[in-house]
Design an enzyme around this catalytic site. Structure first.
Site, short mmCIF file in Angstrom:
data_model
loop_
_atom_site.label_atom_id
_atom_site.label_comp_id
_atom_site.label_asym_id
_atom_site.label_seq_id
_atom_site.Cartn_x
_atom_site.Cartn_y
_atom_site.Cartn_z
N CYS A 49 -26.32 -84.18 -19.57
CA CYS A 49 -25.78 -84.06 -18.21
C CYS A 49 -24.93 -82.80 -18.01
CB CYS A 49 -24.96 -85.30 -17.86
SG CYS A 49 -23.33 -85.34 -18.63
N ALA B 221 1.93 -91.89 -51.45
CA ALA B 221 0.75 -92.71 -51.72
C ALA B 221 -0.03 -92.22 -52.94
CB ALA B 221 -0.16 -92.70 -50.49
N CYS C 107 -19.95 -86.83 -25.06
CA CYS C 107 -19.83 -86.24 -23.72
C CYS C 107 -18.69 -86.93 -22.97
CB CYS C 107 -21.15 -86.41 -22.98
SG CYS C 107 -21.05 -85.85 -21.27
N SER D 157 3.76 -94.78 -39.73
CA SER D 157 5.08 -95.02 -39.15
C SER D 157 5.12 -96.37 -38.44
CB SER D 157 5.43 -93.90 -38.16
OG SER D 157 4.45 -93.84 -37.15
N PRO E 255 7.24 -93.32 -48.33
CA PRO E 255 8.50 -92.78 -48.88
C PRO E 255 9.69 -93.04 -47.98
CG PRO E 255 6.97 -90.99 -48.27
CD PRO E 255 6.28 -92.29 -47.95
N VAL F 232 -8.31 -89.92 -38.38
CA VAL F 232 -9.54 -89.39 -37.81
C VAL F 232 -10.26 -88.47 -38.79
CG1 VAL F 232 -8.74 -89.64 -35.42
CG2 VAL F 232 -8.26 -87.51 -36.64
N ASP F 233 -9.70 -88.30 -39.99
CA ASP F 233 -10.42 -87.55 -41.04
C ASP F 233 -11.39 -88.49 -41.75
OD1 ASP F 233 -9.16 -88.90 -43.31
OD2 ASP F 233 -7.35 -87.73 -42.91
N HIS G 232 -8.85 -95.14 -34.49
CA HIS G 232 -8.57 -94.04 -33.55
C HIS G 232 -9.68 -93.00 -33.54
CE1 HIS G 232 -3.97 -95.06 -33.67
NE2 HIS G 232 -4.66 -95.86 -32.87
N TYR H 100 -8.58 -79.27 -31.61
CA TYR H 100 -9.27 -80.25 -32.45
C TYR H 100 -10.26 -79.57 -33.40
CZ TYR H 100 -7.02 -84.34 -30.56
OH TYR H 100 -6.07 -85.28 -30.25
C1 BJW Z 1 3.67 -90.81 -46.42
C2 BJW Z 1 3.51 -89.66 -47.11
C3 BJW Z 1 2.90 -89.81 -48.35
C4 BJW Z 1 4.43 -89.07 -45.34
N1 BJW Z 1 2.55 -91.00 -48.75
N2 BJW Z 1 3.34 -92.03 -46.75
C5 BJW Z 1 5.69 -98.24 -25.28
C6 BJW Z 1 5.68 -99.31 -26.17
C7 BJW Z 1 4.51 -99.70 -26.82
C8 BJW Z 1 3.33 -99.02 -26.58
C9 BJW Z 1 3.34 -97.96 -25.71
C10 BJW Z 1 4.50 -97.58 -25.06
N3 BJW Z 1 4.19 -96.50 -24.28
C11 BJW Z 1 2.89 -96.21 -24.43
C12 BJW Z 1 2.35 -97.10 -25.28
C13 BJW Z 1 0.96 -97.14 -25.73
C14 BJW Z 1 0.64 -96.11 -26.77
C15 BJW Z 1 1.69 -96.15 -27.88
O1 BJW Z 1 1.63 -96.93 -28.81
N4 BJW Z 1 2.66 -95.26 -27.81
C16 BJW Z 1 3.77 -95.24 -28.78
C17 BJW Z 1 3.87 -93.86 -29.39
C18 BJW Z 1 5.01 -95.68 -28.05
N5 BJW Z 1 -0.68 -96.46 -27.30
C19 BJW Z 1 -1.78 -96.03 -26.71
O2 BJW Z 1 -1.78 -95.29 -25.76
C20 BJW Z 1 -3.07 -96.56 -27.31
N6 BJW Z 1 -3.91 -97.08 -26.28
C21 BJW Z 1 -3.53 -98.09 -25.50
O3 BJW Z 1 -2.46 -98.65 -25.62
O4 BJW Z 1 -4.47 -98.40 -24.57
C22 BJW Z 1 -4.20 -99.40 -23.60
C23 BJW Z 1 -5.45 -99.56 -22.80
C24 BJW Z 1 -6.12 -100.78 -22.82
C25 BJW Z 1 -7.29 -100.92 -22.07
C26 BJW Z 1 -7.79 -99.86 -21.32
C27 BJW Z 1 -7.14 -98.65 -21.32
C28 BJW Z 1 -5.94 -98.50 -22.07
C29 BJW Z 1 -3.86 -95.42 -27.95
C30 BJW Z 1 -3.13 -94.81 -29.10
C31 BJW Z 1 -3.93 -93.63 -29.63
C32 BJW Z 1 -3.16 -92.86 -30.70
N7 BJW Z 1 -3.80 -91.63 -30.91
C33 BJW Z 1 -3.28 -90.75 -31.97
C34 BJW Z 1 -4.03 -89.43 -31.89
C35 BJW Z 1 -5.46 -89.60 -32.40
C36 BJW Z 1 -6.22 -88.33 -32.28
C37 BJW Z 1 -5.64 -87.22 -33.09
O5 BJW Z 1 -5.66 -87.31 -34.34
O6 BJW Z 1 -5.16 -86.27 -32.50
O7 BJW Z 1 -3.46 -91.39 -33.24
S1 BJW Z 1 -1.52 -90.48 -31.89
C38 BJW Z 1 -1.28 -90.46 -33.64
O8 BJW Z 1 -0.43 -91.58 -34.02
C39 BJW Z 1 -2.66 -90.73 -34.25
C40 BJW Z 1 -2.32 -91.67 -35.37
O9 BJW Z 1 -3.46 -92.41 -35.78
C41 BJW Z 1 -1.22 -92.51 -34.76
C42 BJW Z 1 -0.36 -93.21 -35.79
O10 BJW Z 1 0.35 -92.28 -36.56
P1 BJW Z 1 0.54 -92.51 -38.12
O11 BJW Z 1 -0.76 -92.49 -38.81
O12 BJW Z 1 1.40 -93.69 -38.33
O13 BJW Z 1 1.30 -91.16 -38.54
P2 BJW Z 1 2.86 -90.79 -38.39
O14 BJW Z 1 2.96 -89.33 -38.49
O15 BJW Z 1 3.48 -91.46 -37.23
O16 BJW Z 1 3.50 -91.46 -39.70
C43 BJW Z 1 3.19 -90.96 -40.99
C44 BJW Z 1 3.89 -91.86 -41.99
O17 BJW Z 1 3.47 -91.44 -43.29
C45 BJW Z 1 5.41 -91.76 -41.95
O18 BJW Z 1 5.97 -93.06 -41.96
C46 BJW Z 1 5.76 -91.01 -43.24
O19 BJW Z 1 7.01 -91.44 -43.81
C47 BJW Z 1 4.62 -91.39 -44.11
N8 BJW Z 1 4.30 -90.43 -45.16
N9 BJW Z 1 4.02 -88.60 -46.34
C48 BJW Z 1 2.76 -92.09 -47.95
N10 BJW Z 1 2.71 -88.72 -49.12
ZN ZN Z 2 -23.32 -86.17 -20.80
#
Ligand code: BJW
Ligand code: ZN
Length: 285
Positions: A186, A267, A124, A225, A250, A100-101, A116, A64
């Site tokens: 802590c 975008a 902590c 996505s 795209p 997260v940026d 996110h 990170y």
């Molecule tokens: C362009 C482009 C250009 C390219 N112009 N476009 C089964 C079914 C449903 C849900 C689940 C399941 N199994 C598990 C789950 C839950 C899980 C989940 O959804 N998983 C799926 C993957 C299946 N979700 C969780 O765990 C969440 N929490 C939760 O459910 O908690 C329940 C709970 C309740 C109460 C108490 C306790 C628990 C948490 C999800 C956290 C996601 N975290 C991340 C990492 C963040 C930190 C880090 O940065 O490292 O978040 S994962 C990652 O994915 C990140 C992103 O925000 C997130 C979404 O991704 P994003 O932004 O869509 O990116 P990409 O790469 O997927 O897509 C990019 C897109 O851009 C593409 O479409 C390209 O085509 C496009 N693109 N260039 C415009 N120039």
């Molecule tokens: Zn602490």
């Protein structure tokens, strides 16, 4: 494009919902793109879960810190600037981002909702108190790998380590083990302020996003996505409450089914063109 621009120009309440794709043209990698996505090179289970941090805090913290250095050196692109221009022109606009940026803020968006978390808000892992952000780490290079590397500020140290299994960061510029700082209160290990798989989203942010989505008349979904829940519900909530949904991407996504208009393209090109077509401004800034 003309149809989407006309809808945008008329809208009074707009939500702009963004994902990693909007920052791609700033050089910040997405997660799932076929060749360049982070999850193509790195194993999310080893890096983006609470268990991963518990098992190997230095591996996760180091990765990170590399991500934070990459994002810190990135500049907002024309897509981020166009989003800020939409905010300035629409009576009620809310930016909801999964990113997260801080590129929306740096482009002029006012208080975007971060579903996110943020690379800039470590806390902590034991007592949850916010922790100071260490000085921005240098982007790793081979020369900083030496065991004699100087300590980083904030208590973190760089150490050369034995080879890592595949799917984990290596020494070639994408992070390495860096011991996380300790909490001043802590002494627990400080963790990145992002939301990992299996963790709840910050409730105030999620509630504000759902409220904005259910009250808007147009939702613009950009560069996501639409695979990660509950965030991926946001455009669906807007559609369910009767809003028009315009998607900029795209590639095809599961949100194609929800979108009234799909604008296929990057975008940083599509969003400035949309702003120009909606309001006739040559320069969206
Ligand atoms: C362009 C482009 C250009 C390219 N112009 N476009 C089964 C079914 C449903 C849900 C689940 C399941 N199994 C598990 C789950 C839950 C899980 C989940 O959804 N998983 C799926 C993957 C299946 N979700 C969780 O765990 C969440 N929490 C939760 O459910 O908690 C329940 C709970 C309740 C109460 C108490 C306790 C628990 C948490 C999800 C956290 C996601 N975290 C991340 C990492 C963040 C930190 C880090 O940065 O490292 O978040 S994962 C990652 O994915 C990140 C992103 O925000 C997130 C979404 O991704 P994003 O932004 O869509 O990116 P990409 O790469 O997927 O897509 C990019 C897109 O851009 C593409 O479409 C390209 O085509 C496009 N693109 N260039 C415009 N120039
Ligand atoms: Zn602490």
């Amino acid at each position: 494009m003309r149809e989407a621009a006309a809808l945008l120009a008329q809208a009074r309440r707009v939500v702009v919902f963004t994902g990693a794709g909007i920052s791609a043209e700033s050089g910040v990698p997405t997660f799932r793109d076929a060749l360049t996505g982070l999850w193509r090179s790195f194993d999310a289970r080893r890096l983006a879960t609470p268990d991963a941090f518990r098992d190997d805090p230095a591996l996760v913290w180091g990765w990170y810190e590399w991500r934070r250095a990459t994002a810190g050196r990135a500049r907002p692109n024309a897509g981020h600037v166009a989003v800020a221009a939409i905010e300035a022109r629409v009576p009620h606009a809310v930016v909801v981002t999964q990113n997260v940026d801080d590129l929306h803020e740096r482009a002029g968006s006012v208080a975007p909702i971060h579903l996110h978390g943020s690379l800039s808000a470590p806390r902590c892992s034991a007592c949850a108190r916010p922790a100071p952000l260490p000085a921005e780490p240098p982007l790793p290079d081979a020369t900083s790998l030496s065991a004699e590397a100087p300590p980083l500020s904030g208590g973190a140290t760089l150490r050369a380590e034995p080879p890592l299994p595949s799917g984990t960061p290596d020494e070639h510029g994408d992070g390495r083990r860096v011991a996380p700082p300790r909490c001043a209160h802590c002494a627990g290990p400080v963790r990145p302020g992002v939301v990992w798989f299996g963790e709840a989203l910050p409730s105030a942010a999620l509630e504000a996003a759902v409220e904005a989505a259910s009250a808007c008349d147009l939702l613009l979904t950009v560069g996501t996505s639409g695979l990660v829940y509950p965030a991926a519900e946001i455009p669906r909530v807007a559609a369910r409450f009767g809003a028009l949904v315009v998607q900029v991407n795209p590639e095809e996504t599961p949100l194609d089914a929800v979108a009234d208009v799909n604008l296929r393209g990057p975008a940083a090109q599509v969003l400035p063109a949309l702003v120009r077509a909606a309001w006739g401004a040559a320069d969206p800034a």
